[in-house]
Design a protein around this motif. Structure first.
Motif, PDB file in Angstrom:
ATOM      1  N   ASN A  44      52.395  23.264  61.674  1.00 52.00           N
ATOM      2  CA  ASN A  44      53.616  23.762  62.319  1.00 52.00           C
ATOM      3  C   ASN A  44      53.269  24.693  63.481  1.00 52.00           C
ATOM      4  O   ASN A  44      53.897  24.641  64.537  1.00 52.00           O
ATOM      5  CB  ASN A  44      54.507  24.492  61.314  1.00 52.00           C
ATOM      6  CG  ASN A  44      55.140  23.522  60.319  1.00 52.00           C
ATOM      7  OD1 ASN A  44      55.231  22.326  60.578  1.00 52.00           O
ATOM      8  ND2 ASN A  44      55.570  24.043  59.177  1.00 52.00           N
ATOM      9  N   GLU A  48      53.826  23.883  67.546  1.00 53.91           N
ATOM     10  CA  GLU A  48      54.473  24.816  68.476  1.00 53.91           C
ATOM     11  C   GLU A  48      53.593  24.985  69.726  1.00 53.91           C
ATOM     12  O   GLU A  48      54.108  25.075  70.834  1.00 53.91           O
ATOM     13  CB  GLU A  48      54.736  26.161  67.768  1.00 53.91           C
ATOM     14  CG  GLU A  48      55.528  27.168  68.562  1.00 53.91           C
ATOM     15  CD  GLU A  48      56.988  26.794  68.840  1.00 53.91           C
ATOM     16  OE1 GLU A  48      57.432  25.690  68.478  1.00 53.91           O
ATOM     17  OE2 GLU A  48      57.670  27.637  69.469  1.00 53.91           O
ATOM     18  N   ILE A  70      49.032  32.794  58.249  1.00 52.08           N
ATOM     19  CA  ILE A  70      48.892  32.022  59.487  1.00 52.08           C
ATOM     20  C   ILE A  70      49.972  32.500  60.452  1.00 52.08           C
ATOM     21  O   ILE A  70      51.129  32.687  60.052  1.00 52.08           O
ATOM     22  CB  ILE A  70      49.010  30.498  59.228  1.00 52.08           C
ATOM     23  CG1 ILE A  70      47.950  30.077  58.189  1.00 52.08           C
ATOM     24  CG2 ILE A  70      48.874  29.713  60.522  1.00 52.08           C
ATOM     25  CD1 ILE A  70      47.991  28.612  57.792  1.00 52.08           C
ATOM     26  N   GLU A  71      49.568  32.740  61.691  1.00 48.78           N
ATOM     27  CA  GLU A  71      50.499  33.322  62.672  1.00 48.78           C
ATOM     28  C   GLU A  71      50.337  32.632  64.019  1.00 48.78           C
ATOM     29  O   GLU A  71      49.216  32.348  64.430  1.00 48.78           O
ATOM     30  CB  GLU A  71      50.176  34.822  62.799  1.00 48.78           C
ATOM     31  CG  GLU A  71      51.033  35.535  63.823  1.00 48.78           C
ATOM     32  CD  GLU A  71      50.922  37.060  63.732  1.00 48.78           C
ATOM     33  OE1 GLU A  71      50.001  37.558  63.044  1.00 48.78           O
ATOM     34  OE2 GLU A  71      51.764  37.736  64.347  1.00 48.78           O
ATOM     35  N   ASP A  72      51.451  32.352  64.678  1.00 49.68           N
ATOM     36  CA  ASP A  72      51.376  31.834  66.047  1.00 49.68           C
ATOM     37  C   ASP A  72      52.184  32.711  66.995  1.00 49.68           C
ATOM     38  O   ASP A  72      52.990  33.522  66.553  1.00 49.68           O
ATOM     39  CB  ASP A  72      51.840  30.358  66.108  1.00 49.68           C
ATOM     40  CG  ASP A  72      53.339  30.184  65.865  1.00 49.68           C
ATOM     41  OD1 ASP A  72      54.159  30.826  66.565  1.00 49.68           O
ATOM     42  OD2 ASP A  72      53.705  29.378  64.979  1.00 49.68           O
ATOM     43  N   GLY A  76      58.987  31.569  67.774  1.00 49.32           N
ATOM     44  CA  GLY A  76      59.541  32.137  66.542  1.00 49.32           C
ATOM     45  C   GLY A  76      60.609  31.200  66.009  1.00 49.32           C
ATOM     46  O   GLY A  76      61.452  30.713  66.770  1.00 49.32           O
ATOM     47  N   PRO A  78      63.994  30.067  64.748  1.00 46.78           N
ATOM     48  CA  PRO A  78      65.307  30.703  64.940  1.00 46.78           C
ATOM     49  C   PRO A  78      65.809  31.364  63.646  1.00 46.78           C
ATOM     50  O   PRO A  78      65.627  30.818  62.552  1.00 46.78           O
ATOM     51  CB  PRO A  78      66.205  29.530  65.346  1.00 46.78           C
ATOM     52  CG  PRO A  78      65.280  28.538  65.973  1.00 46.78           C
ATOM     53  CD  PRO A  78      63.988  28.667  65.204  1.00 46.78           C
ATOM     54  N   ALA A  89      68.580  29.572  60.191  1.00 47.27           N
ATOM     55  CA  ALA A  89      67.695  28.419  60.364  1.00 47.27           C
ATOM     56  C   ALA A  89      66.392  28.668  59.612  1.00 47.27           C
ATOM     57  O   ALA A  89      65.843  27.757  58.985  1.00 47.27           O
ATOM     58  CB  ALA A  89      67.429  28.185  61.847  1.00 47.27           C
ATOM     59  N   ILE A  93      64.821  26.171  56.817  1.00 44.46           N
ATOM     60  CA  ILE A  93      63.495  25.567  56.952  1.00 44.46           C
ATOM     61  C   ILE A  93      62.632  25.826  55.722  1.00 44.46           C
ATOM     62  O   ILE A  93      61.907  24.946  55.260  1.00 44.46           O
ATOM     63  CB  ILE A  93      62.816  26.056  58.250  1.00 44.46           C
ATOM     64  CG1 ILE A  93      63.473  25.332  59.421  1.00 44.46           C
ATOM     65  CG2 ILE A  93      61.305  25.852  58.223  1.00 44.46           C
ATOM     66  CD1 ILE A  93      62.906  25.618  60.760  1.00 44.46           C
ATOM     67  N   TYR A 108      62.978  17.088  66.418  1.00 45.40           N
ATOM     68  CA  TYR A 108      61.789  17.924  66.585  1.00 45.40           C
ATOM     69  C   TYR A 108      60.571  17.152  66.121  1.00 45.40           C
ATOM     70  O   TYR A 108      59.616  17.710  65.631  1.00 45.40           O
ATOM     71  CB  TYR A 108      61.919  19.231  65.795  1.00 45.40           C
ATOM     72  CG  TYR A 108      62.965  20.146  66.348  1.00 45.40           C
ATOM     73  CD1 TYR A 108      62.636  21.061  67.346  1.00 45.40           C
ATOM     74  CD2 TYR A 108      64.276  20.071  65.922  1.00 45.40           C
ATOM     75  CE1 TYR A 108      63.594  21.885  67.885  1.00 45.40           C
ATOM     76  CE2 TYR A 108      65.241  20.895  66.453  1.00 45.40           C
ATOM     77  CZ  TYR A 108      64.898  21.800  67.432  1.00 45.40           C
ATOM     78  OH  TYR A 108      65.850  22.619  67.969  1.00 45.40           O
ATOM     79  N   ARG A 135      61.426  37.673  67.484  1.00 43.89           N
ATOM     80  CA  ARG A 135      62.328  36.889  68.315  1.00 43.89           C
ATOM     81  C   ARG A 135      63.498  37.771  68.728  1.00 43.89           C
ATOM     82  O   ARG A 135      63.888  38.644  67.943  1.00 43.89           O
ATOM     83  CB  ARG A 135      62.838  35.693  67.491  1.00 43.89           C
ATOM     84  CG  ARG A 135      63.335  34.527  68.299  1.00 43.89           C
ATOM     85  CD  ARG A 135      63.827  33.420  67.383  1.00 43.89           C
ATOM     86  NE  ARG A 135      64.843  32.656  68.084  1.00 43.89           N
ATOM     87  CZ  ARG A 135      64.620  31.526  68.742  1.00 43.89           C
ATOM     88  NH1 ARG A 135      63.432  30.985  68.755  1.00 43.89           N
ATOM     89  NH2 ARG A 135      65.585  30.908  69.377  1.00 43.89           N
ATOM     90  N   THR A 164      55.733  33.390  64.952  1.00 42.98           N
ATOM     91  CA  THR A 164      56.025  33.138  63.532  1.00 42.98           C
ATOM     92  C   THR A 164      54.783  33.464  62.713  1.00 42.98           C
ATOM     93  O   THR A 164      53.678  33.068  63.083  1.00 42.98           O
ATOM     94  CB  THR A 164      56.393  31.655  63.320  1.00 42.98           C
ATOM     95  OG1 THR A 164      57.522  31.328  64.141  1.00 42.98           O
ATOM     96  CG2 THR A 164      56.734  31.371  61.851  1.00 42.98           C
TER      97      THR A 164
HETATM   98  C1  28F Z   1      52.678  29.980  61.106  1.00 45.78           C
HETATM   99  C2  28F Z   1      53.464  28.739  61.131  1.00 45.78           C
HETATM  100  O1  28F Z   1      55.836  27.412  61.629  1.00 45.78           O
HETATM  101  N1  28F Z   1      55.750  27.949  63.823  1.00 45.78           N
HETATM  102  C3  28F Z   1      56.949  27.435  64.211  1.00 45.78           C
HETATM  103  C4  28F Z   1      58.740  27.132  65.509  1.00 45.78           C
HETATM  104  C5  28F Z   1      59.613  27.233  66.554  1.00 45.78           C
HETATM  105  C6  28F Z   1      60.833  26.574  66.505  1.00 45.78           C
HETATM  106  C7  28F Z   1      61.124  25.839  65.358  1.00 45.78           C
HETATM  107  C8  28F Z   1      59.112  26.360  64.405  1.00 45.78           C
HETATM  108  C9  28F Z   1      65.030  24.967  64.965  1.00 45.78           C
HETATM  109  C10 28F Z   1      66.221  24.850  64.116  1.00 45.78           C
HETATM  110  C11 28F Z   1      64.670  23.329  63.284  1.00 45.78           C
HETATM  111  C12 28F Z   1      62.062  27.887  68.237  1.00 45.78           C
HETATM  112  N2  28F Z   1      62.958  28.002  69.240  1.00 45.78           N
HETATM  113  N3  28F Z   1      54.096  28.569  62.399  1.00 45.78           N
HETATM  114  C13 28F Z   1      55.270  27.931  62.562  1.00 45.78           C
HETATM  115  N4  28F Z   1      57.526  27.726  65.362  1.00 45.78           N
HETATM  116  N5  28F Z   1      60.288  25.720  64.325  1.00 45.78           N
HETATM  117  S1  28F Z   1      57.906  26.384  63.237  1.00 45.78           S
HETATM  118  O2  28F Z   1      62.299  25.205  65.307  1.00 45.78           O
HETATM  119  C14 28F Z   1      62.698  24.475  64.182  1.00 45.78           C
HETATM  120  C15 28F Z   1      64.043  23.934  64.479  1.00 45.78           C
HETATM  121  O3  28F Z   1      65.820  24.137  63.001  1.00 45.78           O
HETATM  122  C16 28F Z   1      61.798  26.683  67.616  1.00 45.78           C
HETATM  123  C17 28F Z   1      63.593  26.894  69.648  1.00 45.78           C
HETATM  124  N6  28F Z   1      63.388  25.700  69.055  1.00 45.78           N
HETATM  125  C18 28F Z   1      62.495  25.606  68.058  1.00 45.78           C
END
Ligand code: 28F
Length: 317
Positions: A44, A48, A70-72, A76, A78, A89, A93, A108, A135, A164
């Motif tokens: 994930n 990103e 784990i961090e990125d 972020g 939502p 959201a 998730i 996505y 965020r 995140t």
């Molecule tokens: C350490 C693990 O999981 N990073 C992730 C994102 C960013 C978005 C996202 C993830 C949005 C609504 C489905 C942000 N802004 N690291 C991670 N970074 N998921 S997982 O969106 C998921 C969708 O529900 C993100 C705009 N769009 C998407």
């Protein structure tokens, strides 16, 4: 039902099935299954980055050897509440099994799956999980136990930047052994850093398995060309030319990207590796066979013009 097709269906369900039959979701509860949890969260973060929103990932194996963070530095996840469900959201998730093809009418999708899809499986199989998001100028957090939220998403305070972070501790009532293997984690991170050019992953082992605490940085600006060099050294295959052949193309119609490197060597054997969105596509698949078919002529031509016929070639793609 006119515009309703099977591929648009998103089935959202609770996490009980995951705890009841973990093998259906992660293959088993042995070492590969345990490490599968890491790959889900790491993928994930990598997704990103692949989508152009993150450039740095930190992976920490904690000193107990049985928990990870784990961090990125991406956008972020939502945290705003979905108007219909009145749930953030982030919570959706982490607490909902995504069995469908689209999320909220917006896709996505990556080759590895839907963005964030594996997070709920990891959560379901963790004794403890903390999701932290930076965020909209603030830090947000939600904690869970065995997949169930321990409270709402909390605003912790002001924050700079975005990203995140996920801390998780696999559930020992699910996994007979909960110790991660630092070498397995390290190898996966290393390959990911070659496949995703420019991605920077820092792996910190806080001292699990009695190891000395250490931090390693994985970053390859030449991507798979650097990977090829490493493979040549490992296989003791001496190059017959200094620079590899490289093909970097973006398909006009689909935007699909192709990245290919080739190196002829003095070795008698041929070696080929292929990936689609970072996932290995093994021998017998169309990716390797198509490449082989198309490359046959190029290889024969190269061998003829360089009078290399008695020797073999190593092909790495
Ligand atoms: C350490 C693990 O999981 N990073 C992730 C994102 C960013 C978005 C996202 C993830 C949005 C609504 C489905 C942000 N802004 N690291 C991670 N970074 N998921 S997982 O969106 C998921 C969708 O529900 C993100 C705009 N769009 C998407």
């Amino acid at each position: 039902m006119a515009s309703y097709t099977a591929k648009d269906i998103t089935v959202l369900e609770g996490l009980e099935p995951v705890r009841r039959r973990p093998g259906m979701y992660i293959g088993g509860v042995g070492s590969p299954g345990l490490h599968h949890l890491v790959w889900e969260i790491l993928d994930n973060a990598v997704d990103e980055a692949m989508n152009g929103h993150a450039s740095h990932i930190d992976v920490t194996l904690h000193a107990d050897g049985a928990s990870m963070t784990i961090e990125d530095d991406g956008r972020g996840i939502p945290v705003d509440k979905h108007p219909a469900t009145r749930t953030s959201a982030l919570e959706v998730i982490f607490t909902t099994l995504h069995a469908g093809g689209k999320f909220d009418g917006q896709s996505y999708k990556t080759a590895g799956g839907l963005h964030g899809v594996g997070a709920s499986v990891v959560n379901a199989l963790s004794r403890e999980l903390i999701a932290t998001v930076k965020r909209d100028g603030a830090t947000w957090e939600q904690r869970y136990k065995q997949g169930a939220p321990l409270g709402d998403v909390k605003k912790l305070g002001a924050a700079r930047g975005t990203g995140t972070r996920v801390f998780f501790r696999p559930d020992s009532t699910i996994f007979p052994k909960t110790q991660f293997d630092p070498a397995i984690v390290r190898e996966r991170i290393e390959v990911a850093s070659y496949l995703h050019k420019g991605l920077k992953v820092v792996f910190e082992n806080e001292g699990a398995k009695g190891d000395e605490p250490r931090k390693e940085v994985f970053e390859h600006h030449e991507g798979i060309a650097d990977y090829l060099k490493k493979i040549l050294v490992e296989r003791k295959a001496r190059a017959v030319h200094e620079l590899p052949f490289t093909v970097t193309r973006e398909h006009e119609e689909t935007g699909l990207k192709l990245d290919l490197v080739l190196q002829w060597t003095e070795s008698t054997d041929e070696h080929l590796r292929s990936y689609v969105n970072g996932i290995p596509t093994g021998s017998g698949g169309t990716h390797e066979n198509g490449l082989r078919g198309g490359l046959g002529k190029a290889i024969r031509n190269f061998i003829d013009t360089h009078s290399l016929s008695p020797k073999g070639v190593t092909l790495t793609a």
